[in-house]
Design a protein around this motif. Structure first.
Motif, mmCIF file in Angstrom:
data_model
loop_
_atom_site.group_PDB
_atom_site.id
_atom_site.type_symbol
_atom_site.label_atom_id
_atom_site.label_comp_id
_atom_site.label_asym_id
_atom_site.label_seq_id
_atom_site.Cartn_x
_atom_site.Cartn_y
_atom_site.Cartn_z
ATOM 1 N N CYS A 313 0.785 -1.233 0.000
ATOM 2 C CA CYS A 313 0.000 0.000 0.000
ATOM 3 C C CYS A 313 0.828 1.300 0.000
ATOM 4 C CB CYS A 313 -0.953 -0.019 1.183
ATOM 5 S SG CYS A 313 -2.596 0.477 0.689
ATOM 6 N N PRO A 314 1.803 1.481 0.928
ATOM 7 C CA PRO A 314 2.547 2.753 0.926
ATOM 8 C C PRO A 314 3.220 3.036 -0.409
ATOM 9 C CG PRO A 314 3.020 1.461 2.908
ATOM 10 C CD PRO A 314 2.238 0.574 2.012
ATOM 11 N N ALA A 315 3.877 2.023 -0.951
ATOM 12 C CA ALA A 315 4.569 2.221 -2.231
ATOM 13 C C ALA A 315 3.576 2.486 -3.354
ATOM 14 C CB ALA A 315 5.407 0.981 -2.557
ATOM 15 N N LEU A 316 2.445 1.791 -3.331
ATOM 16 C CA LEU A 316 1.434 1.959 -4.380
ATOM 17 C C LEU A 316 0.914 3.396 -4.407
ATOM 18 C CD1 LEU A 316 -0.787 1.103 -6.399
ATOM 19 C CD2 LEU A 316 -2.130 0.324 -4.458
ATOM 20 N N TRP A 317 0.531 3.914 -3.228
ATOM 21 C CA TRP A 317 -0.064 5.258 -3.224
ATOM 22 C C TRP A 317 0.956 6.341 -3.576
ATOM 23 C CZ3 TRP A 317 -4.871 7.142 -3.223
ATOM 24 C CH2 TRP A 317 -5.899 6.211 -3.050
ATOM 25 N N ALA A 319 3.303 5.818 -5.692
ATOM 26 C CA ALA A 319 3.380 5.680 -7.152
ATOM 27 C C ALA A 319 2.182 6.330 -7.825
ATOM 28 C CB ALA A 319 3.471 4.205 -7.535
ATOM 29 N N VAL A 320 0.989 6.203 -7.201
ATOM 30 C CA VAL A 320 -0.220 6.821 -7.766
ATOM 31 C C VAL A 320 -0.026 8.326 -7.883
ATOM 32 C CG1 VAL A 320 -2.629 7.393 -7.279
ATOM 33 C CG2 VAL A 320 -1.848 5.037 -7.030
ATOM 34 N N LEU A 321 0.461 8.950 -6.809
ATOM 35 C CA LEU A 321 0.640 10.417 -6.834
ATOM 36 C C LEU A 321 1.720 10.827 -7.826
ATOM 37 C CD1 LEU A 321 0.260 11.605 -3.140
ATOM 38 C CD2 LEU A 321 -1.431 11.417 -4.927
ATOM 39 N N TYR A 322 2.803 10.068 -7.869
ATOM 40 C CA TYR A 322 3.861 10.401 -8.831
ATOM 41 C C TYR A 322 3.352 10.245 -10.262
ATOM 42 C CZ TYR A 322 7.891 11.210 -5.838
ATOM 43 O OH TYR A 322 8.782 11.771 -4.973
ATOM 44 N N THR A 323 2.518 9.238 -10.481
ATOM 45 C CA THR A 323 1.968 9.026 -11.828
ATOM 46 C C THR A 323 1.080 10.195 -12.228
ATOM 47 O OG1 THR A 323 2.017 6.635 -11.472
ATOM 48 C CG2 THR A 323 0.627 7.445 -13.255
ATOM 49 N N GLY A 351 -12.997 1.723 5.284
ATOM 50 C CA GLY A 351 -12.051 2.273 6.260
ATOM 51 C C GLY A 351 -10.610 1.972 5.940
ATOM 52 N N GLY A 352 -10.300 1.823 4.642
ATOM 53 C CA GLY A 352 -8.929 1.554 4.242
ATOM 54 C C GLY A 352 -8.489 0.136 4.534
ATOM 55 N N ARG A 353 -9.418 -0.711 4.980
ATOM 56 C CA ARG A 353 -9.117 -2.131 5.256
ATOM 57 C C ARG A 353 -7.941 -2.281 6.225
ATOM 58 N NH1 ARG A 353 -9.463 -3.684 -1.118
ATOM 59 N NH2 ARG A 353 -11.704 -3.459 -1.375
ATOM 60 N N GLY A 354 -7.979 -1.418 7.253
ATOM 61 C CA GLY A 354 -6.917 -1.485 8.261
ATOM 62 C C GLY A 354 -5.677 -0.705 7.902
ATOM 63 N N LEU A 355 -5.714 0.008 6.778
ATOM 64 C CA LEU A 355 -4.536 0.770 6.337
ATOM 65 C C LEU A 355 -4.867 2.253 6.200
ATOM 66 C CD1 LEU A 355 -3.289 -1.712 3.624
ATOM 67 C CD2 LEU A 355 -2.173 -1.244 5.789
ATOM 68 N N ALA A 356 -5.774 2.726 7.036
ATOM 69 C CA ALA A 356 -6.194 4.129 6.914
ATOM 70 C C ALA A 356 -5.030 5.075 7.118
ATOM 71 C CB ALA A 356 -7.305 4.421 7.930
ATOM 72 N N THR A 357 -4.145 4.764 8.061
ATOM 73 C CA THR A 357 -3.019 5.669 8.329
ATOM 74 C C THR A 357 -2.088 5.776 7.134
ATOM 75 O OG1 THR A 357 -1.864 3.792 9.317
ATOM 76 C CG2 THR A 357 -3.015 5.292 10.818
ATOM 77 N N VAL A 358 -2.118 4.780 6.280
ATOM 78 C CA VAL A 358 -1.283 4.811 5.076
ATOM 79 C C VAL A 358 -2.026 5.481 3.925
ATOM 80 C CG1 VAL A 358 -0.127 3.390 3.348
ATOM 81 C CG2 VAL A 358 -0.039 2.739 5.754
ATOM 82 N N ILE A 359 -3.270 5.083 3.695
ATOM 83 C CA ILE A 359 -3.991 5.490 2.481
ATOM 84 C C ILE A 359 -4.548 6.906 2.588
ATOM 85 C CG2 ILE A 359 -6.025 4.989 1.064
ATOM 86 C CD1 ILE A 359 -5.603 2.021 1.719
ATOM 87 N N TYR A 360 -5.179 7.230 3.730
ATOM 88 C CA TYR A 360 -5.975 8.455 3.792
ATOM 89 C C TYR A 360 -5.164 9.744 3.640
ATOM 90 C CZ TYR A 360 -10.338 6.031 4.711
ATOM 91 O OH TYR A 360 -11.456 5.276 4.581
#
Length: 1752
Positions: A313-317, A319-323, A351-360
């Protein structure tokens, strides 16, 4: 190996039989095989050598080491692990020489074992490697390239201990500053290794399938892929910017592989995570490359947005912003509404499936990057988005985790603010945000105690504050009004829900608490509920009330101070102050709401004795203690105060409603015995006291309440204890403990440390009667402790662990400096101040401190310096801080260890320091400080000498300076400078300091200003003279410009009257750069010529010549008048006579005086023909008397620099003589010039190995220049000028000298370009290419054909050319790809002369391409087509991603420029070749081009390169009636020397190629145009019609009018005005007249054939012939005349009795010009072979088109 059963001795040094055999073999054959360990075999580990002298080399490896190395090749894990540990121990214990013996075998072992499946083995390998590095150190360098790829992978190992061990080894080998350099050194090898792992390797290739289980193989493969991806990212991040370009091709090849993109969907999360990290790094470091791959990047990243793996998740998001940021058109490649948004909605709804602190945290930047077209309709999109966000709060996982819920809440408010800001004024969206989102959200929160924490309400308060601030400051009335409406609406709705919550007899406890907390935060936006709770806990002092005096003292002493510990009575003052800062837009509605709620609460308290409402009232008054609220609480009650109260209290109660409330209500509540908890009533008491006007009133009330006895002088009682040893030692120990404590292990006890740091701060900053609270000696010791801690931070390479301690020390020091007065500042505190300054003056890369800490440090040391400057006595003049900081600054800039960033930080710190010093009224301080930093003359000289001498390249080449000694031999790149030279740093620092001083009109002493400016000019001139200066030097100059550190700026501010004299003195003493500075100042008009004249008025003072005088005169020459130049020449000419052999090459001899004469002659100021002839005769006499001085056909390694120098000047004179001497030369003079030229060229040819020596390179340049000038002279001779030349001179030139020149230069060109594959056109190494290549452009076709180049033929190359021609093509054509423009242009000119000769050889073999073939095609020269294929791949990478019609600007002299130039020149050659071919050959060539689609690619590229408006810029101002000059009307002159028009070269060349293509291949262009998509179709049509058609039509009509071609029986006429050609064909009684009409978009549109006069021809035949002519003109690649000739030939054949082909109804085939030959055996009709082939393939039958019988 000597018998199976024999006992082998451990550590036996003698090689076995096979080893001896290898040794004997090597000795006999004289060859040395390589180490086995460096072979290509994967299976062989190769730890023993098998080379010549094996006994000697094997003895280098210690026997124990050899045994360990053998163990490492075993398969057993335990064996390998123990062997590796043993290896590490041995590396530590053995001596260096022994360990060095292992190095040749280590890379192979390391590369294999570092990928071992067992993680313990990998960790042990890296630990052993570190020990090896520490032992051998720099001896490892030769093996780095083979190690580095695997080493980087090891640092990214998925097993963390192994990765850390690899990083430790890496840091042991390279300090942080050297790591990028090491990576750059091995970048190609690293990339190759990593790409192989990613693209080529599989689980079965990495591990042996026969011995390793499948599960283990796959695990290893997945780990290797993960490490490779992460290592690629690490490579990108570590590589300097200037090294990235060289890897672009490799990354392109990687990104072109589909296998790479599949890693984004891999089943292993570690691989996906690493993949996305790499994508982010690629976007960040090579954005252009990722834009080209947008169609792959966008789906790969955006469609994975719902990946919920915590690893990914952290790397993906990221990458999303850089893209989204890098690829603007990423949404074109994915369907947002169907593919992306549903996935996003699902993730946030859950709720981010337990990864809200990373995704939101990524959601706000994500929606901010969404284009409007994607989010329409906005209302629905944003409503759904926010609803999904809020829904995420209700998931179980979010409810149980405070960090998760906090992340959701934070994202909700951020996004809501952003949406409101973007859509302000759109009422529907505003209503939706408030009514449907914000208010329901708050209502839900007030009901749910789990969500009632400070951060949520703080976010709400921050949101309101931002709207209020914008409404207050917004200049646009409409926007402000909209915001005010939003706020009014919000407060109305909020008031409604709050009243509902409170207005209940049994109010819900959680709801009441929630409303209370909400109102507190809205009143004090900067506080948090955490602080409030803390404060509430500390307020409960029921049993301490009688000691009110002590509390009151606290109140008085600490009021207004911003300390960490919230003191009891200091808070109210803070709260009271903060309420005054509220915006009117909040203050009134908030107060109204509070009054309403207070009224409701007091009613419930009075009527129902509701304790719940009383507690609510307590918290309400704590934040809102205003008179208005207390008046509301009193209501209409008018009870009188008890008579027993003093008069003062009674008056106070009448005046202040709060006091009245206290006595009327609060005392009664306090007296109620049944209450168990009085804490909240005490809170109300202090809320009431807060409304008193001053402390005296509070004291009176408290005294009255507690009846406290009078206070005593407490301070006098505690002074001995405060000053005593016990407290002092405790505080010193506390400081020591705090400074040395490892904060990382005590994170949970942060408040514990905070309180103790606050105590230290109070100890140092509180004073009573201008004295410290504790003893001075203990203050000194505490400051020493603080200084030691900071000093350790400064010295250590990593400061992360000490961030907190540094922050606390800053707070303590700031309070200390801010409160200290006069003599309170101690010596140790100046040391502390110096360390603080040093930390701020060094870059973050060195200190590793975050920005907020640097800001703190800056404020702290500035407060200290400010105190220093404002001391009343003169002690600051002896300040140790000022002295030591000046010494430190001087050392910093002279140590040559600063890069641009470091220097910028240093200058910024100095700026702050000096501006603070300027606050002192005495300017003496500033002058002394600058003087302390100023180096002395010897230090300046040392720094100037340390500057690399490569700046001399350009002045030497351009003839601005002359040298006759070798001053440098190394290349600038070899030194690989990463940091700025000390001279640049020192001059920049002092210039900055002087600039600050001059702005305050401070006058410097001892000519310091002139000296500093002179050194600054020296630095800038050095930078300017460099060839291709590195990025950090151009960045340095730009930085000086931004900071206004320029000569012009300094000159305006200060008095620089003595500067010019100083520059002249230095120029005459040293010459070199000092002379060039004077020329630069005159050229830039910073100094007028009148100012300079007095300094060279006495010409004789410059003689006798020294190097300084010579360079000064040479630099002044361009600005001298004719008379002044004549005076200098007059001084030189007598000196040229009568020199001895030794004097000829000295500076004060022939060399120096001839150099001055050349400089005068270079500016065309000497027009005395006799004088020039006289000097020529002197030089001829030198040759007769001292021939050995002339370097004719000799070895330059034996020649001295002095002789080289005088030869260079003689050659320069001869070149200038040819240009500027108009009088005729005698035959002997011509012989001398031409023979000398050829002899010098022979010397140049024989000494190619010495070109790296600057004077030899310069000699080669001027020799080629002379050859070029002679070639140009004879090339431009006319009949008029030939008469002035000797009789046989022209023939001698052509037959001997010209032939000699080119027979020497052509091989040199091949050799030089073969050795140097990649050189910049402007580099010194490439200097001789320009004159040499320009000379080669004059080579004649005959000389080319008689070349003596070694044969160069390619196996299986199809060619009809003879061997010598094919060799020439194979040798020269590849040079069109060479990275130097002169080579490309010269090769083009040479090949251009050959092209017309080549088609003849294909014509001779034309019968082999007969019409037996179905679709015959013939390739143009295979060498050119092979080259074109390579160029097409390169161009696809440069231009492939650019839409057709979008113009690409190619940067001149860049790598892309050379690619495009070579490509276009190749096409010019192919088109020239095509034009020279016959019609039949052209048909075969065009068929080949059609099959390869090369022409289509060319046309697409041309419409990316041709400018939208191809007119010459200068034609705009000309007469408007005239047709403007365009790139199509004017011929392109490809000049090698002319660089002014370089920006127009590619556009003009592209237009030229397009013009040739349309002219020579019209049918093929027409075919491409008709088949292209509509957008391209319109672009091409519009451009061609506007700029090209008129030119081509005019040329076509003119060629018809001027054609000398005669047709038997046909006449052709042309009409230019109507664009018509009329052809009349006559045979016997038949007359045929046809009119050919050219279209307006010729040649794209169809040519129309109209009927004219027709006599004796049947209508059907007539129509057939018109159709045939129309077909020929449309489908043949040639001119109208060629089409008419073809048609006439067809008609002639018809009349001769040849029947038409019954498929195409034509005698001559329209494409390959063949006759019908294939006859049907049944009906006897004949057909064209090509027509039959098409008939059979299209009908899928093999029958005759006429009789339908089977065709045999």
């Amino acid at each position: 190996m000597g018998g199976k059963n024999k006992q082998r001795t451990k550590g036996n040094l003698r090689p076995s039989n096979s080893g001896r055999a290898a040794e004997l073999l090597a000795k006999e054959q004289g060859t040395v095989p390589g180490f086995i360990g460096f072979g290509t075999s994967q299976s062989d580990l190769g730890y023993v050598p098998a080379i010549q002298g094996a006994e000697e080399i094997d003895s280098l490896v210690d026997s124990d080491f050899r045994m360990v190395l053998r163990k490492l090749s075993k398969k057993d894990v335990t064996t390998k692990l123990k062997a590796m540990q043993e290896f590490g121990t041995m590396c530590t214990e053995r001596d260096t020489e022994t360990v060095k013996g292992v190095l040749p075998y280590w890379p192979r072992i390391f590369c294999k074992i570092s990928l071992d499946h067992d993680r313990r083995v990998r960790e042990a390998t890296q630990q052993a490697f570190e020990k090896l590095i520490l032992k051998v150190k720099k001896q490892l360098a030769p093996y780095l390239k083979s190690l580095m790829g695997y080493w980087l992978m090891a640092q990214c190992d998925t097993y963390t201990p192994a990765a850390f061990a690899a990083k430790d080894a890496f840091e042991a080998a390279f300090p942080p500053s050297k790591q990028p350099e090491a990576i750059a050194f091995c970048k190609d090898e690293i990339t190759s290794v990593l790409q192989d792992h990613l693209i080529k390797e599989t689980p079965d290739t990495l591990s042996d399938p026969q011995t390793v289980p499948e599960e283990e193989r796959e695990a290893k493969f997945y780990r290797v892929v993960t490490c490779s991806l992460l290592a690629l990212k690490k490579l990108l991040c570590l590589l300097p910017d200037n090294e990235l370009d060289s890897l672009e091709e490799k990354f392109k090849s990687l990104l072109s592989q589909n296998k790479f993109w599949k890693y984004g969907k891999h089943s292993v999360p570690q691989i996906r995570s690493a993949y996305f990290e790499l994508v982010s790094a690629l976007c960040q470091r090579i954005p252009q490359l990722m834009k080209e791959e947008a169609s792959k990047v966008s789906p790969s990243v955006l469609l994975s947005i719902d990946d919920s793996d915590p690893i990914v998740c952290p790397a993906l998001w990221e990458a999303v912003l850089y893209t989204l940021t890098t690829i603007e058109d990423c949404w074109l490649h994915v369907n947002a509404k169907k593919s992306v948004f549903p996935k996003l909605s699902t993730v946030i709804r859950e709720g981010g499936r337990g990864l809200a602190t990373v995704i939101y945290p990524y959601l706000l930047p994500f929606i901010s990057k969404l284009p409007q077209s994607i989010t329409n309709p906005k209302l629905d999109f944003f409503k759904n988005f926010l609803t999904s966000l809020v829904a995420g709060l209700s998931t179980e996982r979010t409810k149980t985790s405070s960090s998760e819920s906090l992340a959701v809440i934070s994202a909700f408010f951020e996004c809501l603010r952003f949406i409101m800001q973007q859509n302000l004024g759109e009422e529907e969206i505003e209503q939706m945000l408030i009514n449907d989102q914000l208010i329901p959200f708050i209502d839900a929160v007030l009901k749910d105690p789990g969500l009632q924490h400070g951060q949520l309400f703080n976010h709400l308060a921050e949101t309101l504050s931002s709207w209020e601030a914008k409404a207050d400051t917004e200049k646009d009335e409409k926007t402000a009004h909209n915001l005010e409406n939003v706020l009014i609406h919000f407060w109305e709705r909020l008031s409604e829900i709050c009243v509902v919550k409170i207005n209940e007899p049994e109010a819900d406890v959680e709801s009441v608490l929630g409303v209370s907390n909400l109102l507190q935060v809205l009143q004090k936006p900067n506080s948090s509920l955490k602080s409030n709770k803390k404060r509430n806990g500390k307020v409960r002092f029921a049993d301490e009330i009688p000691e009110s005096n002590k509390e009151n003292e606290k109140c008085v002493s600490s009021e207004g101070e911003n300390t960490e510990g919230w003191e009891l009575t200091s808070e109210p003052s803070l709260t009271h102050n903060s309420s005054g800062l509220l915006s009117p837009l909040r203050k009134k509605p908030l107060e109204d709401l509070v009054c309403k709620l207070a009224d409701i609460s007091i009613n419930y308290v009075n009527e129902q004795k509701s304790e719940q409402h009383l507690r609510f009232l307590s918290t309400l008054l704590d934040s809102f203690s205003s008179s208005r609220v207390f008046k509301m609480l009193l209501g209409d009650e008018k009870q009188s105060i008890v008579q027993a109260k003093p008069l003062e209290i009674a008056k106070l109660a009448q005046k202040n409603p709060a006091v009245q409330f206290l006595y009327q209500k609060l005392i009664g509540w306090l007296n109620e015995d049944q209450r168990k908890d009085f804490g909240f009533l005490v809170d109300i008491l202090y809320s009431a006291l807060r409304c008193c006007d001053n402390d005296m009133e509070r004291k009176k009330v408290l005294d009255d309440l507690t009846k406290a006895c009078s206070s005593s002088d407490k301070h006098a009682l505690v002074t001995p204890w405060l000053k005593g040893d016990i407290l002092g030692e405790k505080l010193v120990n506390l400081a020591d403990c705090l400074c040395n404590e490892d904060l990382e292990s005590r994170v949970s006890s942060e408040p514990y440390f905070s309180e103790r740091w606050t105590l230290l701060s109070l100890v140092l900053s509180q004073h009573v009667k201008n004295d410290y609270l504790i003893g001075d000696v203990y203050v000194e010791r505490i400051i020493v402790k603080l200084h030691e801690t900071l000093f350790k931070t400064k010295e250590s390479s990593e400061a992360e662990n000490s961030d907190s301690s540094v922050s606390f020390i800053c707070d303590v020091a700031y309070n200390y400096f801010s409160s200290a007065k006069g003599c309170l500042l101690m010596p140790s505190s100046e040391d502390l101040l110096l360390t603080l300054f040093q930390l701020c003056a060094q870059s973050k890369e060195k200190t590793h401190l975050p920005d907020f800490l640097i800001c703190k440090l800056k404020n702290t040391w500035l407060s200290g310096v400010n105190l220093l400057v404002h001391q009343t006595d003169s002690s600051y003049k002896e300040s140790t801080f000022l002295h030591l900081s000046a010494v430190w600054l001087k050392n910093q800039v002279q140590a040559s260890s600063l890069d641009i960033n470091s220097l910028q930080v240093l200058l910024s710190a100095v700026d702050d320091l000096l501006n603070t010093l300027l606050e002192s009224e005495d300017s003496y301080l500033m002058r002394v400080y600058i003087g302390s930093v100023m180096p002395n003359d010897s230090e300046w000289e040392k720094m100037r000498q340390s500057l690399p001498m490569q700046w001399l390249h350009r002045p030497l080449l351009e003839g601005r300076l002359s040298l006759n000694y070798e001053c440098f031999k190394t290349d600038f790149k070899e030194q690989d400078i990463k940091t700025l030279p000390s001279h640049l740093c020192t001059s920049a620092l002092l210039s900055k300091m002087v600039l600050i001083a001059l702005r305050k009109e401070i006058v410097l002493e001892n000519n310091e200003l002139e000296k500093i400016i002179a050194e600054l000019l020296y630095s800038l001139q050095w930078c300017e003279e460099l060839d291709n200066p590195p990025i950090f030097l151009t960045g340095f100059c730009e930085m000086l410009q931004k900071m206004n550190i320029t000569y012009d700026h300094l000159r305006v501010l200060g008095n620089t009257s003595g500067l010019l004299q100083q520059l002249f003195n230095r120029s005459r003493e040293h010459g070199t750069l000092w002379s060039l500075i004077i020329a630069k100042l005159i050229l830039s008009r910073s100094i007028s010529s009148d100012e300079v004249k007095p300094h060279y008025k006495r010409k004789e003072s410059f003689f006798p010549l020294t190097e300084g005088n010579l360079h000064t005169i040479q630099s002044l020459c361009p600005f001298l008048s004719k008379e002044e130049k004549k005076e200098f020449s007059a001084q030189c000419i007598p000196a040229l006579l009568g020199w001895t052999k030794k004097d000829l090459w000295s500076t004060n001899g022939g060399f120096g005086h001839l150099a001055i004469f050349n400089s005068c002659l270079q500016t065309k100021s000497i027009d005395d023909g006799e004088l020039l002839h006289g000097i020529l005769k002197i030089i001829i006499s030198w040759k007769k008397e001292h021939e050995d001085i002339f370097l004719f056909s000799c070895n330059l390694s034996e020649a001295s620099p002095e002789v080289l120098g005088v030869n260079i000047e003689i050659i320069r004179f001869l070149s200038l003589f040819l240009k500027y001497c108009s009088s005729p030369l005698a035959e002997s003079e011509w012989d001398f010039i031409m023979c000398s030229m050829l002899a010098w060229l022979e010397t140049t040819s024989e000494n190619q190995a010495l070109y790296s020596i600057p004077l030899v390179q310069l000699f080669a340049c001027v020799s080629c220049d002379l050859a070029c000038d002679l070639s140009a002279f004879f090339d431009s001779t006319t009949l008029d000028t030939v008469g002035n030349l000797p009789v046989n001179l022209i023939s001698e030139w052509k037959e001997f000298f010209s032939q000699g020149i080119h027979s020497l230069l052509l091989p040199i060109l091949v050799t030089v370009t073969g050795e140097n594959k990649d050189v910049s056109e402007t580099s010194f190494q490439n200097a001789m290419l320009k004159p040499m290549c320009e000379t080669l452009t004059y080579i004649s076709k005959e000389q080319l054909l008689s070349h003596k180049l070694p044969a160069r033929l390619v196996a299986d190359q199809k060619t009809n050319l003879p061997e010598y021609l094919q060799t020439l093509l194979n040798t020269l054509a590849p040079l069109l790809l060479f990275r130097a423009r002169p080579v490309q242009i010269a090769v083009y000119h040479m090949l251009y002369k050959l092209m017309p000769e080549l088609p003849q050889y294909d014509q001779d073999n034309l019968k082999t391409y007969g019409d037996e073939e179905e679709e015959p095609a013939l390739s143009p020269p295979a060498t050119l087509m092979s080259l074109l294929s390579t160029q097409e791949d390169l161009l696809e990478n440069v231009l492939g991603c650019v839409p057709v019609g979008q113009i690409v600007t190619i940067k001149p002299l860049s790598e892309d420029f050379c690619y495009v130039l070579g490509y276009l020149l190749t096409w010019k050659l192919i088109l020239t070749f095509f034009k020279a071919a016959s019609s039949q050959l052209r048909a075969l060539y065009s068929m080949y081009l059609r099959k390869t689609k090369s022409l289509n690619k060319l046309l697409y590229h041309l419409f990316r390169l041709m400018p939208e408006n191809p007119t010459y810029a200068e034609t705009a101002s000309e007469v408007p009636n005239k047709d403007p000059k365009t790139f199509f009307t004017e011929e392109l002159q490809l000049s090698i020397r002319e660089t002014a028009t370089l920006p127009y070269h590619i556009p003009h060349l592209a237009c030229s190629v397009y013009h040739m293509t349309l002219k020579d291949l019209p049918a093929m262009v027409r075919l491409w145009w008709n088949s292209s998509e509509k957008r391209v179709f319109n672009i091409v049509d519009r451009f061609t019609s506007k700029y090209v058609s008129s030119v081509l039509s005019f040329q076509e009509i003119s060629s018809v009018q001027t054609s000398t071609q005669l047709f038997n029986g046909m006449t052709v006429k042309a009409r230019a005005t109507t664009r018509e050609v009329m052809a009349t064909y006559t045979i016997e009684d038949i007359v045929i007249e046809l009119i050919i009409q050219l279209p307006s978009n010729y040649p794209l549109g169809s040519i129309t054939v109209e009927s004219g006069k027709r006599v004796g021809v049947a209508v059907q035949q007539w129509r057939n012939w018109m159709l045939q002519l129309s077909t020929y003109l449309t489908h043949q690649n040639g001119s109208i005349m060629e089409g008419l000739a073809l048609w006439k030939n067809n008609v002639d054949k018809r009349f001769e009795g040849v029947e038409d082909c019954m498929i195409c109804f034509s005698v001559i085939h329209g494409f390959n010009y063949s006759l019908p030959k294939k006859a049907c055996r049944t009906c006897k009709k004949k057909f064209h072979s090509a027509c039959l082939y098409k008939w059979f393939t299209s009908s899928n039958k093999s029958t005759c088109p006429l009789c339908r019988e089977t065709f045999f």
